[in-house]
Design an enzyme around this catalytic site. Sequence first.
Site, short mmCIF file in Angstrom:
data_model
loop_
_atom_site.label_atom_id
_atom_site.label_comp_id
_atom_site.label_asym_id
_atom_site.label_seq_id
_atom_site.Cartn_x
_atom_site.Cartn_y
_atom_site.Cartn_z
CE1 TYR A 30 -3.90 2.27 0.86
CE2 TYR A 30 -2.41 3.21 2.49
CZ TYR A 30 -3.59 3.27 1.76
OH TYR A 30 -4.45 4.32 1.94
CE LYS A 78 -3.60 5.08 -1.42
NZ LYS A 78 -4.65 5.61 -2.32
#
Length: 292
Positions: free
Chosen positions: A171, A175
Amino acid sequence: MGTLDGRVAVITGAGRGIGREHALLFAAEGASVVVNDLGGANDGAGADTGPAQEVVDEIVAAGGRAVANTDDVADWAGAKALVEQAVSEFGGLDVLVNNAGILRDAFIAGMDEAQWDSVIAVHLKGHFAPLRHAAEYWKARTKAGETVRASVINTASASGTFMPNAGQSNYGAAKAGIAALTLVAADELDRYGVRVNAIAPIARTRLTLATPGMGALFAQEVEEGEFDAFDPANIAPMVAYLATEKCPFTGKVFSVQGGAISELRGWRGERTVETDGPWTVAGIDEQLADWA
């Protein structure tokens, strides 16, 4: 008069959480909205047409304009169809809000390939694919002599910028990639009249409630009448502002949480050592001795 009157917006991941609040506010401010949501679970499994359609029904009941879309934004053809739907339904596209995301948290030593690939696909490719097809549309409009005043708002995260979180290597990497993509896209698309910015939101959603070590913080109850700093509705006004035609910003990443908005900056050189000739390992050790 709304701040987004006449604007056509695609908002991905808009069936729940932060994306839902974006869609509701955009419509209330006068935008026509394509509400995209595959309707999957936290980890991306499954699909459900309900979440997107429920948001559309709420917008229409309030007098707004919206249509549902359940394409997978990580699918090249699906992302293209999403952009095409905005053009066919509402006559154009002015705003793209990339918001869709999933979680498959695991520590690096135990993460499997599917956990890595799925998160990178939904977040990073799921940002790029709609952006690519929207950019093609705006480029064509510019080449045809039209004046384009479009806006893209991407969704980065504290986990990928200033607050890395153990258990979220997939993640966080996605990002961080989205933040970098935002800067490159802002540079490339300016010539076509497109501004590109990103937000790193901090709010209560089904994903943050499931984030290791953070769920309890977001789940804290707020007394009635008190300001709820983690309400996802706090994020939408900044996104709507970035979507307005006259907003001056591009190539920016903003942290948004509660009543606070901060501009984030990327990697910058803070300390430098130099040598007149080639480096040696011993020379580097000596020069960097006081950096540890």
